[in-house]
Scaffold this motif. Structure first.
Motif, mmCIF file in Angstrom:
data_model
loop_
_atom_site.group_PDB
_atom_site.id
_atom_site.type_symbol
_atom_site.label_atom_id
_atom_site.label_comp_id
_atom_site.label_asym_id
_atom_site.label_seq_id
_atom_site.Cartn_x
_atom_site.Cartn_y
_atom_site.Cartn_z
ATOM 1 N N LYS A 36 0.827 -1.204 0.000
ATOM 2 C CA LYS A 36 0.000 0.000 0.000
ATOM 3 C C LYS A 36 0.860 1.252 0.000
ATOM 4 O O LYS A 36 1.949 1.280 0.571
ATOM 5 C CB LYS A 36 -0.887 0.041 1.245
ATOM 6 C CG LYS A 36 -1.956 -1.001 1.318
ATOM 7 C CD LYS A 36 -2.862 -0.729 2.511
ATOM 8 C CE LYS A 36 -2.078 -0.639 3.807
ATOM 9 N NZ LYS A 36 -2.928 -0.277 4.940
ATOM 10 N N GLU A 37 0.318 2.295 -0.612
ATOM 11 C CA GLU A 37 0.887 3.629 -0.504
ATOM 12 C C GLU A 37 -0.211 4.554 0.000
ATOM 13 O O GLU A 37 -1.304 4.590 -0.567
ATOM 14 C CB GLU A 37 1.417 4.121 -1.848
ATOM 15 C CG GLU A 37 2.595 3.312 -2.360
ATOM 16 C CD GLU A 37 3.161 3.868 -3.646
ATOM 17 O OE1 GLU A 37 4.400 3.890 -3.786
ATOM 18 O OE2 GLU A 37 2.366 4.278 -4.518
ATOM 19 N N ASN A 38 0.079 5.271 1.076
ATOM 20 C CA ASN A 38 -0.888 6.200 1.637
ATOM 21 C C ASN A 38 -0.408 7.634 1.457
ATOM 22 O O ASN A 38 0.787 7.916 1.564
ATOM 23 C CB ASN A 38 -1.122 5.900 3.118
ATOM 24 C CG ASN A 38 -1.872 4.602 3.330
ATOM 25 O OD1 ASN A 38 -1.249 3.553 3.510
ATOM 26 N ND2 ASN A 38 -3.181 4.644 3.283
ATOM 27 N N PHE A 39 -1.359 8.523 1.191
ATOM 28 C CA PHE A 39 -1.039 9.920 0.929
ATOM 29 C C PHE A 39 -1.890 10.802 1.830
ATOM 30 O O PHE A 39 -3.103 10.599 1.948
ATOM 31 C CB PHE A 39 -1.329 10.273 -0.530
ATOM 32 C CG PHE A 39 -0.654 9.359 -1.529
ATOM 33 C CD1 PHE A 39 0.582 9.668 -2.060
ATOM 34 C CD2 PHE A 39 -1.274 8.175 -1.930
ATOM 35 C CE1 PHE A 39 1.196 8.826 -2.969
ATOM 36 C CE2 PHE A 39 -0.657 7.333 -2.842
ATOM 37 C CZ PHE A 39 0.577 7.655 -3.364
ATOM 38 N N THR A 40 -1.254 11.755 2.482
ATOM 39 C CA THR A 40 -1.965 12.733 3.297
ATOM 40 C C THR A 40 -1.875 14.069 2.577
ATOM 41 O O THR A 40 -0.800 14.660 2.494
ATOM 42 C CB THR A 40 -1.363 12.817 4.711
ATOM 43 O OG1 THR A 40 -1.514 11.545 5.348
ATOM 44 C CG2 THR A 40 -2.069 13.870 5.532
ATOM 45 N N ASN A 63 -10.381 16.476 6.322
ATOM 46 C CA ASN A 63 -9.080 16.059 5.801
ATOM 47 C C ASN A 63 -9.256 15.428 4.427
ATOM 48 O O ASN A 63 -10.316 14.868 4.131
ATOM 49 C CB ASN A 63 -8.436 15.023 6.724
ATOM 50 C CG ASN A 63 -7.847 15.615 7.997
ATOM 51 O OD1 ASN A 63 -6.699 15.377 8.325
ATOM 52 N ND2 ASN A 63 -8.637 16.366 8.752
ATOM 53 N N ILE A 64 -8.209 15.518 3.612
ATOM 54 C CA ILE A 64 -8.197 14.845 2.316
ATOM 55 C C ILE A 64 -6.979 13.921 2.263
ATOM 56 O O ILE A 64 -5.857 14.331 2.583
ATOM 57 C CB ILE A 64 -8.116 15.841 1.142
ATOM 58 C CG1 ILE A 64 -9.309 16.786 1.143
ATOM 59 C CG2 ILE A 64 -8.010 15.096 -0.188
ATOM 60 C CD1 ILE A 64 -10.622 16.164 0.766
ATOM 61 N N GLY A 65 -7.188 12.688 1.874
ATOM 62 C CA GLY A 65 -6.093 11.742 1.725
ATOM 63 C C GLY A 65 -6.316 10.889 0.491
ATOM 64 O O GLY A 65 -7.239 11.105 -0.296
ATOM 65 N N ALA A 66 -5.469 9.885 0.322
ATOM 66 C CA ALA A 66 -5.593 8.972 -0.812
ATOM 67 C C ALA A 66 -4.865 7.681 -0.493
ATOM 68 O O ALA A 66 -3.992 7.630 0.383
ATOM 69 C CB ALA A 66 -5.025 9.605 -2.084
ATOM 70 N N ALA A 67 -5.232 6.636 -1.211
ATOM 71 C CA ALA A 67 -4.551 5.348 -1.107
ATOM 72 C C ALA A 67 -4.292 4.820 -2.506
ATOM 73 O O ALA A 67 -5.191 4.836 -3.354
ATOM 74 C CB ALA A 67 -5.393 4.345 -0.315
ATOM 75 N N GLY A 68 -3.070 4.390 -2.732
ATOM 76 C CA GLY A 68 -2.701 3.777 -3.993
ATOM 77 C C GLY A 68 -2.270 2.349 -3.749
ATOM 78 O O GLY A 68 -1.489 2.079 -2.824
ATOM 79 N N GLN A 69 -2.776 1.413 -4.562
ATOM 80 C CA GLN A 69 -2.479 0.006 -4.344
ATOM 81 C C GLN A 69 -2.383 -0.734 -5.669
ATOM 82 O O GLN A 69 -3.163 -0.457 -6.594
ATOM 83 C CB GLN A 69 -3.575 -0.639 -3.476
ATOM 84 C CG GLN A 69 -3.678 -0.041 -2.088
ATOM 85 C CD GLN A 69 -4.858 -0.546 -1.268
ATOM 86 O OE1 GLN A 69 -5.224 0.051 -0.262
ATOM 87 N NE2 GLN A 69 -5.457 -1.652 -1.687
ATOM 88 N N PRO A 70 -1.455 -1.674 -5.764
ATOM 89 C CA PRO A 70 -1.409 -2.530 -6.956
ATOM 90 C C PRO A 70 -2.528 -3.552 -6.908
ATOM 91 O O PRO A 70 -3.214 -3.692 -5.882
ATOM 92 C CB PRO A 70 -0.038 -3.204 -6.829
ATOM 93 C CG PRO A 70 0.209 -3.247 -5.359
ATOM 94 C CD PRO A 70 -0.397 -2.004 -4.802
ATOM 95 N N PRO A 71 -2.760 -4.282 -7.987
ATOM 96 C CA PRO A 71 -3.825 -5.292 -7.985
ATOM 97 C C PRO A 71 -3.672 -6.295 -6.853
ATOM 98 O O PRO A 71 -2.557 -6.692 -6.500
ATOM 99 C CB PRO A 71 -3.667 -5.969 -9.357
ATOM 100 C CG PRO A 71 -3.042 -4.927 -10.216
ATOM 101 C CD PRO A 71 -2.109 -4.170 -9.314
ATOM 102 N N HIS A 72 -4.795 -6.685 -6.262
ATOM 103 C CA HIS A 72 -4.903 -7.700 -5.215
ATOM 104 C C HIS A 72 -4.388 -7.225 -3.860
ATOM 105 O O HIS A 72 -4.416 -7.999 -2.891
ATOM 106 C CB HIS A 72 -4.175 -8.995 -5.610
ATOM 107 C CG HIS A 72 -4.512 -9.478 -6.982
ATOM 108 N ND1 HIS A 72 -5.794 -9.786 -7.368
ATOM 109 C CD2 HIS A 72 -3.728 -9.669 -8.087
ATOM 110 C CE1 HIS A 72 -5.795 -10.167 -8.637
ATOM 111 N NE2 HIS A 72 -4.558 -10.095 -9.109
ATOM 112 N N CYS A 73 -3.949 -5.985 -3.738
ATOM 113 C CA CYS A 73 -3.517 -5.446 -2.448
ATOM 114 C C CYS A 73 -4.736 -4.918 -1.713
ATOM 115 O O CYS A 73 -5.614 -4.294 -2.318
ATOM 116 C CB CYS A 73 -2.488 -4.336 -2.663
ATOM 117 S SG CYS A 73 -1.852 -3.613 -1.132
#
Length: 326
Positions: A36-40, A63-73
């Protein structure tokens, strides 16, 4: 009010400039969740790691954030005390909820938005074929003071070297870290405490808390589609309102509002103009427009164009709909 170009650019977080944290939460080493990659983006968010970069520290009531994930994560099961709203920027995502993630689920496509009820354990995974990105809106200036993890998540994390302290901070035993003197591990929820987290079926959640992108595009005729709010499609009052703007529903003239306004493009490129200046916002960018600034919006290219506009309200951040109300 007036704002220089330089000051406005400091209020814009570009998608290509997002700085990820790969150790933001307790499941950062757990197989299946360790990519996982998390963004604040705006506000401190709910990260448990001191390594999390905060792009804009000033909060507009949410608050605003985001999450980036490859397939199946996947992101492990947790609960928030205040609102958590996601929209899919890239990819295809499965959201699931309940004590073990089996009470209900829904699959979201690009542009779809999900106002997840408070008081239930929830998780999500990228079920697409490429790297995916979801954007998050979290209620309150302090984002509810953190997250509550399902007991099995804490146990699995400990088996892979990560310990969460009662102080809300993570300690990596693989790096030789240990809990400071006087700090105990985060206790597991008891069976009695777990009864406060209902097993709400999908039919009690999805119709009232999920809005599909193409339905919203159809609703956004000559006026923005009201997505979240007391008089919106998803009737909730989480401390902010959400609208979807399209090419045909943007204000004809420049406007200003006494409230904070965050612009988050979904499709197309948008020109933001103010005080004789202008800049272009692209999908994945986040722009915090201050109260009282007269500004105008317009798509800068032909083709499909849409963006979510989030505005703070006077409603308390904890006023969001709870699962047990279904």
């Amino acid at each position: 009010m007036t704002l220089s170009r330089e000051d406005m650019e400091r209020r814009i977080v570009r998608y290509g400039e997002l700085q990820p944290c790969r150790t933001a939460f307790i499941d950062a080493h757990t197989p299946g969740s360790n990519q996982k990659e998390n963004f604040t983006i705006i506000g401190g968010g709910v990260s448990e790691s001191p390594d999390q970069h905060v792009h804009i520290k000033e909060t507009p009531g949410f608050n605003i954030g985001a999450a980036g994930q490859p397939p199946h994560c996947r992101n492990s099961l947790h609960s928030h005390r205040t609102a958590e709203v996601f929209f899919v920027l890239k990819g295809r995502w499965r959201f699931f909820w309940g004590r073990f993630g089996t009470a209900g689920e829904v699959v979201l496509e690009e542009g779809d938005i999900f106002n997840i009820p408070t008081g239930i354990f929830r998780g999500f995974e990228n079920v697409g074929t490429d790297y995916g990105m979801i954007m998050a809106i979290l209620g309150g200036d302090d984002a509810g003071g953190g997250v509550v993890w399902a007991p099995q998540v804490i146990e699995d994390a400990r088996d892979h070297g990560l310990v969460l302290g009662e102080n809300g901070k993570l300690y990596d035993t693989k790096k030789g870290q240990r809990l400071p003197d006087g700090v105990r591990p985060m206790p597991l929820l008891t069976d009695e405490e777990l009864t406060a987290f209902p097993e709400t079926p999908a039919e009690a959640v999805v119709p009232f808390h999920v809005a599909r992108y193409w339905d919203l595009m159809a609703l956004a005729g000559k006026a923005p589609a009201r997505v979240i709010g007391a008089d919106a499609l998803l009737k909730d009052r989480p401390g902010f309102s959400v609208e979807l703007l399209t090419r045909g529903s943007i204000p004809e003239d420049a406007y200003e509002t006494p409230r904070h306004e965050v612009l988050m493009p979904v499709r197309g490129h948008w020109r933001l103009a103010w005080d004789g200046n202008s800049t272009v916002l692209a999908p994945g960018d986040t722009c915090a427009v201050p109260p009282g600034l007269r500004h105008a919006l317009a798509p800068s290219m032909t083709g499909e164009a849409s963006l979510y506009r989030i505005t703070n309200t006077d409603d308390p951040a904890g006023a969001t709909w709870r699962a047990e109300a279904a």
